[in-house]
Design a protein around this motif. Sequence first.
Motif, short mmCIF file in Angstrom:
data_model
loop_
_atom_site.label_atom_id
_atom_site.label_comp_id
_atom_site.label_asym_id
_atom_site.label_seq_id
_atom_site.Cartn_x
_atom_site.Cartn_y
_atom_site.Cartn_z
N ALA A 224 -3.91 10.25 -7.12
CA ALA A 224 -5.07 9.39 -6.69
C ALA A 224 -5.51 9.97 -5.22
O ALA A 224 -6.65 9.58 -4.80
CB ALA A 224 -5.14 7.94 -6.82
N ASP A 225 -4.60 10.56 -4.48
CA ASP A 225 -4.91 10.82 -3.07
C ASP A 225 -5.80 12.01 -2.93
O ASP A 225 -6.93 11.75 -2.35
CB ASP A 225 -3.61 11.46 -2.29
N ARG B 287 -11.40 12.45 -9.62
CA ARG B 287 -11.22 11.44 -10.93
C ARG B 287 -12.05 12.30 -11.91
O ARG B 287 -12.83 13.28 -11.91
CB ARG B 287 -11.96 10.33 -10.59
N ASN C 94 1.30 6.71 -7.00
CA ASN C 94 0.28 7.38 -7.48
C ASN C 94 -0.30 8.49 -6.75
O ASN C 94 -1.22 8.42 -5.97
CB ASN C 94 -0.82 6.02 -7.71
N PRO C 95 0.64 9.43 -6.60
CA PRO C 95 0.24 10.79 -5.72
C PRO C 95 -0.99 11.41 -6.20
O PRO C 95 -1.59 11.85 -5.23
CB PRO C 95 1.44 11.46 -5.74
N HIS D 207 2.14 1.76 -3.77
CA HIS D 207 1.06 2.27 -4.54
C HIS D 207 0.73 3.73 -4.13
O HIS D 207 0.38 4.21 -5.19
CB HIS D 207 0.03 1.49 -4.16
N SER D 208 0.87 4.00 -3.04
CA SER D 208 0.57 5.40 -2.61
C SER D 208 1.68 6.39 -3.22
O SER D 208 1.39 7.40 -3.39
CB SER D 208 0.37 5.58 -1.15
N ALA D 209 2.97 5.92 -2.99
CA ALA D 209 4.13 6.60 -3.33
C ALA D 209 3.95 6.90 -4.99
O ALA D 209 4.40 7.89 -5.62
CB ALA D 209 5.36 6.04 -3.16
N PHE E 249 0.47 -1.14 0.01
CA PHE E 249 -0.08 0.02 -0.08
C PHE E 249 0.75 1.15 0.05
O PHE E 249 0.54 2.29 -0.52
CB PHE E 249 -0.96 0.09 1.11
N ALA E 250 1.96 1.26 0.78
CA ALA E 250 2.69 2.25 0.70
C ALA E 250 3.39 2.53 -0.59
O ALA E 250 3.44 3.86 -1.14
CB ALA E 250 3.99 2.26 1.62
#
Length: 131
Positions: free
Chosen positions: A32-33, A37, A29-30, A25-27, A22-23
């Motif tokens: 998406a935070d 959309r 795809n910034p 993916h978060s890094a 998850f970390a």
Amino acid sequence: MMLRRLISSPLLHFFAIGGLVFALHSALNPAADGAQRADAITLSPEAAGQLAAQFASVWGRPPDAAELDGLMRDWAEEEALVREASRPAAMPVHPASSGGAAGHPAIASGQAAPRADAMQAALPSARQAAV
């Protein structure tokens, strides 16, 4: 002793690897935070004002907070339905017609298409009638 047992636990490894995934993916795809959309439904303040003005012209008074909330919710639901209806959908093609489902007389007339097992059952009697 207890700490060694906890560190060697497969459950702890599972959660640690999941957290890393998850970390990562978060890094990667910034956007998406916090970004919206592309298909998000948003109501601009101007459009909300138009909804309130339409309500006022019909009812002769401005809408209260609950009515305005309902108007905006109805607008969002209608917008979602319009978007869903305008999306191209995969329609099954009838194998005997080149025009797709619209070329099938039962479907084009709004009737239910005959089931395959009913057609197979009727096939021997149709062959005997043709002979």
